[in-house]
Motif scaffolding. Structure first.
Motif, PDB file in Angstrom:
ATOM      1  N   LEU A  79       0.827  -1.201   0.000  1.00  0.00           N
ATOM      2  CA  LEU A  79       0.000   0.000   0.000  1.00  0.00           C
ATOM      3  C   LEU A  79       0.866   1.257   0.000  1.00  0.00           C
ATOM      4  CD1 LEU A  79      -2.783  -1.016   2.565  1.00  0.00           C
ATOM      5  CD2 LEU A  79      -2.779  -1.250   0.089  1.00  0.00           C
ATOM      6  N   VAL A  80       1.929   1.248   0.812  1.00  0.00           N
ATOM      7  CA  VAL A  80       2.845   2.401   0.838  1.00  0.00           C
ATOM      8  C   VAL A  80       3.563   2.527  -0.499  1.00  0.00           C
ATOM      9  CG1 VAL A  80       4.877   3.415   1.944  1.00  0.00           C
ATOM     10  CG2 VAL A  80       3.144   2.260   3.337  1.00  0.00           C
ATOM     11  N   LYS A  81       4.002   1.403  -1.051  1.00  0.00           N
ATOM     12  CA  LYS A  81       4.728   1.432  -2.327  1.00  0.00           C
ATOM     13  C   LYS A  81       3.837   1.947  -3.459  1.00  0.00           C
ATOM     14  CE  LYS A  81       8.397   0.803  -4.780  1.00  0.00           C
ATOM     15  NZ  LYS A  81       9.566   1.662  -4.572  1.00  0.00           N
ATOM     16  N   LEU A  82       2.557   1.555  -3.462  1.00  0.00           N
ATOM     17  CA  LEU A  82       1.641   2.033  -4.499  1.00  0.00           C
ATOM     18  C   LEU A  82       1.392   3.537  -4.360  1.00  0.00           C
ATOM     19  CD1 LEU A  82      -0.988  -0.859  -4.673  1.00  0.00           C
ATOM     20  CD2 LEU A  82       0.696  -0.250  -6.409  1.00  0.00           C
ATOM     21  N   ALA A  83       1.244   4.005  -3.121  1.00  0.00           N
ATOM     22  CA  ALA A  83       1.072   5.451  -2.912  1.00  0.00           C
ATOM     23  C   ALA A  83       2.335   6.211  -3.314  1.00  0.00           C
ATOM     24  CB  ALA A  83       0.727   5.720  -1.445  1.00  0.00           C
ATOM     25  N   ASP A  84       3.490   5.635  -3.012  1.00  0.00           N
ATOM     26  CA  ASP A  84       4.783   6.213  -3.405  1.00  0.00           C
ATOM     27  C   ASP A  84       4.870   6.320  -4.930  1.00  0.00           C
ATOM     28  OD1 ASP A  84       7.553   6.968  -3.339  1.00  0.00           O
ATOM     29  OD2 ASP A  84       8.093   4.870  -3.665  1.00  0.00           O
ATOM     30  N   ASP A 113      13.598   9.173 -21.976  1.00  0.00           N
ATOM     31  CA  ASP A 113      13.755   7.716 -21.895  1.00  0.00           C
ATOM     32  C   ASP A 113      13.484   7.217 -20.480  1.00  0.00           C
ATOM     33  OD1 ASP A 113      14.393   7.545 -24.562  1.00  0.00           O
ATOM     34  OD2 ASP A 113      16.559   7.700 -24.221  1.00  0.00           O
ATOM     35  N   LYS A 114      13.954   7.980 -19.491  1.00  0.00           N
ATOM     36  CA  LYS A 114      13.713   7.585 -18.095  1.00  0.00           C
ATOM     37  C   LYS A 114      12.227   7.678 -17.770  1.00  0.00           C
ATOM     38  CE  LYS A 114      15.202   8.459 -13.342  1.00  0.00           C
ATOM     39  NZ  LYS A 114      16.035   9.279 -12.445  1.00  0.00           N
ATOM     40  N   ARG A 115      11.573   8.724 -18.267  1.00  0.00           N
ATOM     41  CA  ARG A 115      10.126   8.858 -18.028  1.00  0.00           C
ATOM     42  C   ARG A 115       9.372   7.665 -18.606  1.00  0.00           C
ATOM     43  NH1 ARG A 115      10.757  14.259 -19.843  1.00  0.00           N
ATOM     44  NH2 ARG A 115       9.591  13.746 -21.731  1.00  0.00           N
ATOM     45  N   LYS A 116       9.743   7.266 -19.822  1.00  0.00           N
ATOM     46  CA  LYS A 116       9.042   6.138 -20.456  1.00  0.00           C
ATOM     47  C   LYS A 116       9.334   4.825 -19.744  1.00  0.00           C
ATOM     48  CE  LYS A 116       8.304   8.006 -25.059  1.00  0.00           C
ATOM     49  NZ  LYS A 116       8.439   7.806 -26.509  1.00  0.00           N
ATOM     50  N   LYS A 158      -5.413   2.116  -9.463  1.00  0.00           N
ATOM     51  CA  LYS A 158      -5.064   1.474 -10.734  1.00  0.00           C
ATOM     52  C   LYS A 158      -5.399   2.382 -11.921  1.00  0.00           C
ATOM     53  CE  LYS A 158      -7.664  -0.558 -13.372  1.00  0.00           C
ATOM     54  NZ  LYS A 158      -8.560  -1.261 -14.302  1.00  0.00           N
ATOM     55  N   ASP A 159      -6.608   2.949 -11.907  1.00  0.00           N
ATOM     56  CA  ASP A 159      -7.032   3.800 -13.023  1.00  0.00           C
ATOM     57  C   ASP A 159      -6.116   5.011 -13.181  1.00  0.00           C
ATOM     58  OD1 ASP A 159      -9.106   2.107 -13.582  1.00  0.00           O
ATOM     59  OD2 ASP A 159     -10.638   3.303 -12.571  1.00  0.00           O
ATOM     60  N   GLU A 160      -5.745   5.639 -12.061  1.00  0.00           N
ATOM     61  CA  GLU A 160      -4.894   6.825 -12.161  1.00  0.00           C
ATOM     62  C   GLU A 160      -3.479   6.459 -12.611  1.00  0.00           C
ATOM     63  OE1 GLU A 160      -3.528  10.817  -9.658  1.00  0.00           O
ATOM     64  OE2 GLU A 160      -4.889   9.376  -8.725  1.00  0.00           O
ATOM     65  N   LEU A 161      -2.936   5.343 -12.095  1.00  0.00           N
ATOM     66  CA  LEU A 161      -1.603   4.907 -12.529  1.00  0.00           C
ATOM     67  C   LEU A 161      -1.589   4.627 -14.024  1.00  0.00           C
ATOM     68  CD1 LEU A 161      -0.528   2.472  -9.646  1.00  0.00           C
ATOM     69  CD2 LEU A 161       0.472   4.703 -10.174  1.00  0.00           C
ATOM     70  N   GLU A 162      -2.621   3.935 -14.516  1.00  0.00           N
ATOM     71  CA  GLU A 162      -2.693   3.617 -15.944  1.00  0.00           C
ATOM     72  C   GLU A 162      -2.781   4.878 -16.786  1.00  0.00           C
ATOM     73  OE1 GLU A 162      -4.777  -0.818 -16.125  1.00  0.00           O
ATOM     74  OE2 GLU A 162      -6.021   0.971 -16.272  1.00  0.00           O
ATOM     75  N   MET A 181       4.430   9.251 -10.124  1.00  0.00           N
ATOM     76  CA  MET A 181       3.844   9.368 -11.460  1.00  0.00           C
ATOM     77  C   MET A 181       3.176  10.730 -11.647  1.00  0.00           C
ATOM     78  SD  MET A 181       4.550   6.772 -13.292  1.00  0.00           S
ATOM     79  CE  MET A 181       3.414   7.090 -14.642  1.00  0.00           C
ATOM     80  N   ARG A 182       2.580  11.260 -10.588  1.00  0.00           N
ATOM     81  CA  ARG A 182       1.951  12.583 -10.691  1.00  0.00           C
ATOM     82  C   ARG A 182       2.982  13.678 -10.973  1.00  0.00           C
ATOM     83  NH1 ARG A 182      -2.164  12.268  -5.421  1.00  0.00           N
ATOM     84  NH2 ARG A 182      -3.770  10.950  -6.414  1.00  0.00           N
ATOM     85  N   THR A 183       4.207  13.464 -10.543  1.00  0.00           N
ATOM     86  CA  THR A 183       5.264  14.473 -10.731  1.00  0.00           C
ATOM     87  C   THR A 183       6.301  14.027 -11.769  1.00  0.00           C
ATOM     88  OG1 THR A 183       6.491  13.514  -8.867  1.00  0.00           O
ATOM     89  CG2 THR A 183       5.002  15.341  -8.387  1.00  0.00           C
ATOM     90  N   LEU A 184       5.972  12.990 -12.551  1.00  0.00           N
ATOM     91  CA  LEU A 184       6.945  12.424 -13.499  1.00  0.00           C
ATOM     92  C   LEU A 184       7.355  13.429 -14.575  1.00  0.00           C
ATOM     93  CD1 LEU A 184       8.440   9.774 -14.223  1.00  0.00           C
ATOM     94  CD2 LEU A 184       6.505   9.185 -15.688  1.00  0.00           C
ATOM     95  N   HIS A 185       6.468  14.340 -14.917  1.00  0.00           N
ATOM     96  CA  HIS A 185       6.760  15.291 -15.996  1.00  0.00           C
ATOM     97  C   HIS A 185       7.932  16.216 -15.659  1.00  0.00           C
ATOM     98  CE1 HIS A 185       3.862  17.168 -13.260  1.00  0.00           C
ATOM     99  NE2 HIS A 185       4.417  18.336 -13.563  1.00  0.00           N
ATOM    100  N   HIS A 186       8.334  16.283 -14.396  1.00  0.00           N
ATOM    101  CA  HIS A 186       9.478  17.129 -14.020  1.00  0.00           C
ATOM    102  C   HIS A 186      10.818  16.487 -14.381  1.00  0.00           C
ATOM    103  CE1 HIS A 186       7.090  20.151 -11.995  1.00  0.00           C
ATOM    104  NE2 HIS A 186       6.487  19.230 -11.260  1.00  0.00           N
TER     105      HIS A 186
END
Length: 727
Positions: A134-139, A154-157, A180-184, A144-149
């Protein structure tokens, strides 16, 4: 950024008994430990564990999980130690932080090995306590929410692909559909932004055109239910996510306009009885779409999901999907296992051991030799649609779509899978490669004499079955390599005039980087090292024996095919076609073994037979076991066939064909269209449902035969196709 008192208030809002002092100490400790560290976005690093904790408070998780979220990066990224965490916050939180820390530390290794080992550690940690996951999924969700930074595309993909292949399926398996929906969706935005933007544009257009229509459907469904006695039902319309729409477009090969279930309408009622009452009302009022009804209340999904699903031609002739469930079912649907760990006064909490799929991942972990192999099998286990089948006693077994009776047998128990010899599906004997359908009752027939068959690996789809079969075959192959390596070295020592002894091999293990004598023998048997190399390592100053000078090394690096031969005979006169095999003496009689029917492209070996010359076998032919005690008869040979070689060879295949008119005609047509010529056909078994055939086909090489077999497998009347061995 969430302030200290705000975080405490969030937790105490749903858990008044939460340890406020513990939460405050964790907040301060994490903030001081991370100090002036910053993230790729430029924000203070402490904002990350704080946001992870915030995500978990939305799921109403217990205080220990919230504290773990605050501390999850301290051991990895600061001077804090594991001992500090246990001393200040207790053993339970120390164990949880350690579980998450072991995962994060591995993210610094090489990509493929890191991902595989990372996931292996995750399975081990969450098997002890599901809150680690649960902690790992929240992490992962906040990352993922901040991945655009992150500037490197290549690392992002890579991170997005890992999220889509591993973490989103894991969230689905524990029932956390919102996560799951938000991660996808976040991963989809990185991997295929154009497709996502196109789907969002289509959804926006539909919303603008049909906003009133959705509300009218909700109003009409509510009125229909109230008129028939179901009061207080909560009805809402839910739009499918862009990624789920994209998957349906790919699976069904249809256009966006042809999709019928972009909107799903959810009906929440008071109890299970009202669920079925509401279903009856809707089915009696609107035409049902065939094949769309699913009852996950009487047969829940493995992750605990319960609901009734149906498709109808609903209000205003709109084709819609309807989901009916109780409030408790809805909570489990949205939060999954997190709903069990959420603070609920006096209620027991669920742990990882309740999840059958997790026990199966642990079983795969036990049988996979390398982390990469474990990752491969686990992806098979996680990322597939499911079918639900039953044992003769009525126990439910959930399997990936495309699963066979062998997969079913291994799902029941590893020993049942190992000894499986046949299967009755709904009372009928059918081939083991038959694909199972929803609702099938499967009765596995076993025999103590049976062991896993190499051919099973070609059609099983579950990671557990594949891992178990590979482990057995690997063990069996290793013992064969050890015996073969021992025979090679015995022959080499004998030719050089020495007595063979394995004690002498112990002194050269370091030279060949092998941990034990058996490992060195297996390396020799598999061709990794030659017998000559090992002999000269044992006796570095030895001069060749006179007899050994007559030994011809026919191919470098594979000593099992060296043979004592006489002086070459003179080349025969006349113009003869060159032999298609390298490593033979000109004029030597050659024929192909009928037990394995070798073809160009197969790995082969020659066996010298007095009065018959050399017989060519495939390297995996079972007949070769009878020559293990006569290694001097083995000759190292290889195909010498170019792409323009006109010679054809006989390939033998075994088929299981449906017993119905036109089957043989379809079979011969497919073979002919793919350039094969049937030279012999024999029916070996027949019953009312199917019959078995052995067919000889003239082909150019192994690839040609493989193409024919692939075409045959795509033919509806053919149940199974394999190379015939020992027939």
């Amino acid at each position: 950024m969430i302030r200290q008192y705000e975080l405490v208030e969030r937790v105490r809002a749903y858990d008044p008994s939460a340890d406020e002092d513990l939460l405050n100490r964790a907040y301060v400790f994490s903030m001081k430990a991370h100090g002036s560290q910053t993230r790729a976005s430029g924000d203070p690093y402490f904002s990350h564990p704080l946001e992870v904790a915030g995500i978990l408070t939305n799921l109403k998780l217990d205080a220990a999980t919230i504290v773990t979220a605050l501390l999850h990066d301290t051991v990895e990224d600061t001077v804090a130690t594991q001992e500090d965490i246990e001393r200040l916050f207790g053993r339970e939180i120390g164990r949880l932080v350690d579980g998450v820390t072991k995962l994060s530390r591995l993210e610094m290794q090489s990509e493929q090995a890191k991902q595989a080992e990372n996931f292996r550690k995750l399975v081990l940690a969450m098997s002890e306590d599901i809150r680690v996951l649960l902690v790992k999924l929240a992490d992962r969700l906040h990352n993922m929410r901040t991945l655009h930074h992150i500037k490197n595309p290549d690392k992002r993909k890579r991170i997005a692909r890992e999220t889509l292949e591993i973490y989103a399926p894991l969230a689905e398996r524990i029932g956390m559909h919102q996560v799951k929906d938000e991660l996808e969706d976040l991963a989809f935005a990185q991997l295929n932004a154009e497709a996502r933007d196109s789907i969002l544009a289509q959804l926006s257009r539909l919303r603008s055109e049909g906003e009133d229509r959705v509300q009218r459907i909700i109003d009409e469904l509510g009125k229909v239910l109230r008129d028939d006695g179901v009061e207080g039902a909560q009805i809402s319309g839910r739009e499918k996510t862009p990624y789920s729409i994209w998957r349906k477009l790919q699976q069904k090969n249809v256009s966006f306009e042809q999709l019928s279930d972009i909107m799903a309408f959810r009906i929440i009622v008071g109890n299970v009885g009202e669920c079925y009452q509401a279903l009856g009302i809707i089915h009696s009022r609107y035409p049902v779409v065939p094949g769309r009804f699913k009852d996950y209340i009487s047969t829940p999904k493995p992750n605990g999901y319960k609901s009734l699903h149906t498709g109808v031609i609903g209000p205003q002739r709109n084709r819609i999907e309807v989901q009916i469930r109780t409030k408790d079912m809805h909570e489990v649907c949205e939060l999954g296992v997190a709903a069990h760990w959420a603070y609920k006064q006096g209620q027991p909490r669920a742990g990882a051991r309740e999840y059958r799929w997790l026990r199966e991942l642990l079983d795969i972990l036990e049988h996979a030799t390398k982390p990469e192999e474990f990752l491969e099998h686990t992806k098979l286990e996680l990322f597939q649609d499911q079918v639900f089948c039953f044992t003769p006693k009525g126990d439910l077994i959930a399997l990936p779509r495309g699963a066979t009776p062998v997969d079913f047998a291994y799902a029941v128990h590893s020993e049942v899978g190992d000894h499986c010899v046949g299967a009755k599906i709904n009372g009928r004997m059918l081939p083991l490669r038959t694909q199972l359908q929803n609702g099938d009752q499967v009765d596995i027939i076993t025999s103590k004499a049976q062991t896993p068959v190499p051919g099973w690996e070609r059609f099983v789809v579950t990671g557990k079955a594949r891992a178990r079969i590979r482990k057995f075959l690997r063990t069996q192959q290793r013992s064969q390599y050890i015996e073969l390596g021992r025979a090679i070295l015995q022959r080499q020592f004998r030719q050089e005039g020495y007595d063979y002894g394995e004690k002498a091999l112990e002194g050269v293990l370091k030279i060949f980087q092998q941990p034990g004598v058996d490992d060195l023998l297996a390396a020799v048997g598999s061709g990794l090292h030659s017998g000559r190399e090992v002999f000269h390592a044992v006796f570095p100053g030895h001069k060749p024996h006179a007899l050994a000078q007559q030994t011809v090394q026919l191919k470098d690096g594979d000593d099992k095919a060296a043979a004592l031969i006489a002086k070459p005979k003179p080349k025969p006169k006349g113009r003869e076609a060159p032999l298609p095999i390298r490593g033979l003496i000109p004029g030597m009689a050659v024929h192909y073994a009928r037990c394995c029917h070798p073809l160009p492209g197969d790995r082969i070996v020659g066996i010298v037979t007095t009065g018959k010359g050399v017989t060519i076998h495939t390297i995996d032919c079972e007949t070769l076991e009878s020559f293990n005690d006569s290694p001097e008869r083995w000759i190292d040979v290889a195909w010498d066939v170019g792409p323009d070689n006109p010679e054809e060879h006989v390939g033998r295949i075994h088929l299981v064909v449906a017993n119905e008119p036109g089957s043989l005609g379809s079979l011969s047509t497919v073979i002919g269209k793919n350039g094969g010529n049937i030279t012999n056909l024999k029916i070996t078994n027949r019953n009312t449902d199917f019959f078995e055939l052995i067919i000889d086909i003239d082909v150019k090489d192994a690839k040609h035969l493989t193409n024919i077999m692939a075409a045959l497998r795509a033919t509806p009347v053919i149940n199974a196709v394999d190379r015939a061995r020992g027939r």
